[in-house]
Write a protein that holds these residues in place. Structure first.
Motif, PDB file in Angstrom:
ATOM      1  N   MET A  83       2.066  38.361  25.589  1.00 21.39           N
ATOM      2  CA  MET A  83       3.146  37.702  26.293  1.00 21.39           C
ATOM      3  C   MET A  83       3.676  38.671  27.348  1.00 21.39           C
ATOM      4  SD  MET A  83       6.290  35.794  24.502  1.00 21.39           S
ATOM      5  CE  MET A  83       7.317  34.743  25.452  1.00 21.39           C
ATOM      6  N   ASN A  84       3.615  38.268  28.574  1.00 18.34           N
ATOM      7  CA  ASN A  84       4.048  39.155  29.651  1.00 18.34           C
ATOM      8  C   ASN A  84       5.513  38.908  30.015  1.00 18.34           C
ATOM      9  OD1 ASN A  84       3.959  36.792  31.081  1.00 18.34           O
ATOM     10  ND2 ASN A  84       2.089  37.297  32.199  1.00 18.34           N
ATOM     11  N   SER A  85       5.984  39.684  30.963  1.00 16.90           N
ATOM     12  CA  SER A  85       7.412  39.633  31.285  1.00 16.90           C
ATOM     13  C   SER A  85       7.812  38.306  31.932  1.00 16.90           C
ATOM     14  CB  SER A  85       7.783  40.796  32.212  1.00 16.90           C
ATOM     15  OG  SER A  85       7.070  40.701  33.427  1.00 16.90           O
ATOM     16  N   GLU A  86       6.906  37.672  32.686  1.00 13.16           N
ATOM     17  CA  GLU A  86       7.239  36.381  33.298  1.00 13.16           C
ATOM     18  C   GLU A  86       7.472  35.306  32.248  1.00 13.16           C
ATOM     19  OE1 GLU A  86       4.347  38.000  34.416  1.00 13.16           O
ATOM     20  OE2 GLU A  86       5.312  38.912  36.157  1.00 13.16           O
ATOM     21  N   GLU A  87       6.671  35.339  31.190  1.00 12.35           N
ATOM     22  CA  GLU A  87       6.839  34.352  30.118  1.00 12.35           C
ATOM     23  C   GLU A  87       8.138  34.583  29.357  1.00 12.35           C
ATOM     24  OE1 GLU A  87       3.230  34.953  27.979  1.00 12.35           O
ATOM     25  OE2 GLU A  87       2.138  33.440  29.135  1.00 12.35           O
ATOM     26  N   VAL A  88       8.492  35.845  29.151  1.00 11.79           N
ATOM     27  CA  VAL A  88       9.749  36.161  28.463  1.00 11.79           C
ATOM     28  C   VAL A  88      10.935  35.697  29.301  1.00 11.79           C
ATOM     29  CG1 VAL A  88      11.216  38.051  27.645  1.00 11.79           C
ATOM     30  CG2 VAL A  88       8.768  38.096  27.188  1.00 11.79           C
ATOM     31  N   ILE A  89      10.871  35.949  30.591  1.00  7.86           N
ATOM     32  CA  ILE A  89      11.954  35.519  31.481  1.00  7.86           C
ATOM     33  C   ILE A  89      12.044  33.998  31.522  1.00  7.86           C
ATOM     34  CG2 ILE A  89      12.708  35.486  33.890  1.00  7.86           C
ATOM     35  CD1 ILE A  89      11.624  38.355  34.092  1.00  7.86           C
ATOM     36  N   ALA A  90      10.900  33.313  31.570  1.00  4.79           N
ATOM     37  CA  ALA A  90      10.911  31.847  31.576  1.00  4.79           C
ATOM     38  C   ALA A  90      11.488  31.299  30.280  1.00  4.79           C
ATOM     39  CB  ALA A  90       9.503  31.312  31.800  1.00  4.79           C
ATOM     40  N   LEU A  91      11.155  31.925  29.151  1.00  8.58           N
ATOM     41  CA  LEU A  91      11.684  31.484  27.862  1.00  8.58           C
ATOM     42  C   LEU A  91      13.191  31.720  27.787  1.00  8.58           C
ATOM     43  CD1 LEU A  91      11.002  30.372  25.062  1.00  8.58           C
ATOM     44  CD2 LEU A  91      10.662  32.727  24.324  1.00  8.58           C
ATOM     45  N   ALA A  92      13.646  32.876  28.280  1.00  8.45           N
ATOM     46  CA  ALA A  92      15.083  33.159  28.291  1.00  8.45           C
ATOM     47  C   ALA A  92      15.812  32.189  29.209  1.00  8.45           C
ATOM     48  CB  ALA A  92      15.327  34.595  28.724  1.00  8.45           C
TER      49      ALA A  92
END
Length: 89
Positions: free
Chosen positions: A1-10
């Protein structure tokens, strides 16, 4: 899981929180404004007077909006659990 996916989830989580809490906050804001206008016109400067109408209005809002709020939260949780394998590994 990369940072873009974490930001999208947040971002999706914050949007869900705003959608669920927003109507109740708007109700409290509207009732507070009405009570403040009434206090200003009648010159009653009791600070605790605004709490009871706000509490009653928010409780009524919860009763009316609870199915919609629960539906949004369940959809978000279902999406999280459906993609759990993607988040873990």
């Amino acid at each position: 899981m990369n940072s873009e996916e974490v930001i999208a989830l947040a971002e999706q989580g914050i949007l869900t929180i705003l959608l669920v809490a927003g109507p109740l906050l708007a109700i409290a804001l509207g009732i507070g404004l009405i009570v403040s206008i009434l206090q200003a016109t009648t010159q009653i400067q009791e600070q605790t007077l605004a709490f009871i109408p706000k509490i009653v209005a928010v409780l009524l809002g919860i009763v009316v909006l609870a199915p919609w709020m629960i539906n949004h939260m369940v959809q978000f949780a279902t999406e999280i659990f459906a993609n759990l394998t993607k988040f873990v590994g």
